[in-house]
Design a protein around this motif. Structure first.
Motif, PDB file in Angstrom:
ATOM      1  N   LEU A 128       7.274  40.115  26.226  1.00  0.00           N
ATOM      2  CA  LEU A 128       7.202  39.045  27.213  1.00  0.00           C
ATOM      3  C   LEU A 128       8.446  38.179  27.106  1.00  0.00           C
ATOM      4  N   SER A 129       9.013  37.792  28.249  1.00  0.00           N
ATOM      5  CA  SER A 129      10.109  36.839  28.241  1.00  0.00           C
ATOM      6  C   SER A 129       9.759  35.687  29.163  1.00  0.00           C
ATOM      7  N   LEU A 130      10.166  34.489  28.762  1.00  0.00           N
ATOM      8  CA  LEU A 130       9.866  33.311  29.572  1.00  0.00           C
ATOM      9  C   LEU A 130      11.139  32.911  30.288  1.00  0.00           C
ATOM     10  N   ILE A 131      11.100  32.908  31.613  1.00  0.00           N
ATOM     11  CA  ILE A 131      12.298  32.513  32.350  1.00  0.00           C
ATOM     12  C   ILE A 131      11.986  31.384  33.312  1.00  0.00           C
ATOM     13  N   LYS A 162      17.240  31.206  34.443  1.00  0.00           N
ATOM     14  CA  LYS A 162      17.557  30.758  33.080  1.00  0.00           C
ATOM     15  C   LYS A 162      16.524  31.381  32.141  1.00  0.00           C
ATOM     16  N   THR A 163      17.016  31.981  31.059  1.00  0.00           N
ATOM     17  CA  THR A 163      16.083  32.533  30.082  1.00  0.00           C
ATOM     18  C   THR A 163      15.650  31.428  29.141  1.00  0.00           C
ATOM     19  N   LEU A 164      14.372  31.081  29.128  1.00  0.00           N
ATOM     20  CA  LEU A 164      13.901  30.040  28.211  1.00  0.00           C
ATOM     21  C   LEU A 164      13.579  30.637  26.846  1.00  0.00           C
ATOM     22  N   GLN A 165      12.945  31.835  26.868  1.00  0.00           N
ATOM     23  CA  GLN A 165      12.623  32.503  25.611  1.00  0.00           C
ATOM     24  C   GLN A 165      12.745  33.998  25.850  1.00  0.00           C
ATOM     25  N   ALA A 166      13.798  34.607  25.265  1.00  0.00           N
ATOM     26  CA  ALA A 166      13.992  36.040  25.507  1.00  0.00           C
ATOM     27  C   ALA A 166      12.808  36.833  24.974  1.00  0.00           C
ATOM     28  N   ASN A 167      12.308  36.415  23.832  1.00  0.00           N
ATOM     29  CA  ASN A 167      11.172  37.111  23.240  1.00  0.00           C
ATOM     30  C   ASN A 167      10.036  36.132  23.029  1.00  0.00           C
ATOM     31  N   ALA A 168       9.120  36.106  23.991  1.00  0.00           N
ATOM     32  CA  ALA A 168       7.985  35.189  23.896  1.00  0.00           C
ATOM     33  C   ALA A 168       6.754  35.921  23.398  1.00  0.00           C
ATOM     34  N   GLY A 169       6.953  37.095  22.809  1.00  0.00           N
ATOM     35  CA  GLY A 169       5.806  37.836  22.283  1.00  0.00           C
ATOM     36  C   GLY A 169       5.914  39.296  22.666  1.00  0.00           C
ATOM     37  N   LEU A 187       3.966  42.923  23.442  1.00  0.00           N
ATOM     38  CA  LEU A 187       2.671  43.414  23.901  1.00  0.00           C
ATOM     39  C   LEU A 187       2.504  44.861  23.475  1.00  0.00           C
TER      40      LEU A 187
END
Lengths: 151, 150
Positions: free
Chosen positions: A4-7, B2-9, B11
């Motif tokens: 998962l990535s947050l953008i 904008k990438t806030l978190q490239a790896n947010a977990g 799966l």
């Protein structure tokens, strides 16, 4: 392996998605932009997992002098508009950028008039209540800055 | 963008499969239309042919508990869950410096690699046999496009 990535993304919505529920319209537009595309340094986007927050809904303010509560939401600006660093909206026209400078005369089409119910109480910091709010669009020939369409 | 978190977990394949299934993906390519995009349908088809297809959250939780003692990295655990390696040879490439980190001492009767394989075999269900399993030996490695049907 799936990750998962947050953008975060500033998303102008094209007018044809106007009458859909906002979340659906946003999801469809995000899919059009990102689904099945490689995002640099992230990987191949295979799905939009969820939408965390929706903020803004920028508006382009218009005034008649005697009446100010006129807003043109970003998705009713000419297609392909962006806000410059100085806070001025710019129409990205194929012939070049057309800035929507302040105090320029514009023509807008009224798309909706809202008459919000009068609130019984208001927070001290809430913006003053407006009993009538006009939502306009400046998408289409002859609309927007008059200078664009001058003879 | 904008990438806030490239790896947010990360799966597991199972989670992605369940996510797509909940959105309406099915094995029938015509059934997918409208519910999910064609590219998502392809991902679903891929996943349904991996061990994720008959895994459960419970089995994964159980496996994670059982392999805690081996102190595997998150990526290693996820790879084992996704690939379900059924013998030592298949587990070896998944675990970095396997010989150093997992003890194998025949004299003392310790074989942690085999213990790990046993956990996999006992907890994670075997994937259903593929109908053209016999033909696979004749084919190129799995990434080649399938032979045309007559």
């Amino acid at each position: 392996m799936f990750c998962l990535s947050l953008i975060e993304h500033n998303l102008p919505l094209p007018p044809h998605l106007l009458n859909r529920p906002l979340l659906d319209a946003i999801k469809e537009e995000l899919e059009r932009l990102f689904l099945d595309k490689v995002l640099s340094n992230l990987g191949l986007c295979i799905s939009i997992y969820d939408i965390r927050t929706i903020e803004g809904g920028f508006v382009f303010p218009v005034s008649l002098g005697f009446f100010d509560d006129i807003k043109v939401p970003v998705h009713l600006l000419p297609h392909k508009s962006r806000m410059g660093d100085d806070g001025i909206w710019i129409w990205e026209h194929e012939c070049g950028d057309l800035p929507m400078d302040l105090d320029e005369e514009v023509h807008f089409r009224v798309t909706k008039i809202n008459y919000p119910p009068i609130p019984l109480e208001q927070d001290a910091n809430a913006s003053p209540f407006s009993p009538m709010e006009i939502i306009g669009e400046i998408y289409g020939d002859g609309l927007g800055l008059l200078s664009w369409w001058a003879d | 963008m904008k990438t806030l978190q490239a790896n947010a977990g990360v799966l597991t394949n199972l989670e992605v499969l369940e996510f797509l299934r909940a959105r309406g993906a099915t094995s029938d390519p015509m059934g997918c239309l409208g519910a999910v995009a064609p590219s998502e349908c392809k991902v679903f088809d891929y996943l349904v042919n991996t061990p994720a297809c008959n895994q459960t959250r419970g089995a994964i939780d159980e496996f994670l508990k059982r392999c805690e003692k081996f102190k595997l990295a998150k990526a290693e655990k996820f790879n084992i869950i996704n690939l379900r390696p059924s013998n030592q040879a298949l587990i070896d490439p998944i675990i970095e410096y396997c010989e150093k980190r997992l003890t194998k001492d025949e004299a003392r009767g310790i074989d942690e690699v085999q213990e790990l394989v046993d956990s996999v075999l006992e907890v994670l269900p075997p994937p259903p046999a593929k109908p053209d399993e016999e033909m696979q030996d004749l084919e190129e490695p799995p990434t080649a496009k399938p032979m045309e049907e007559n």
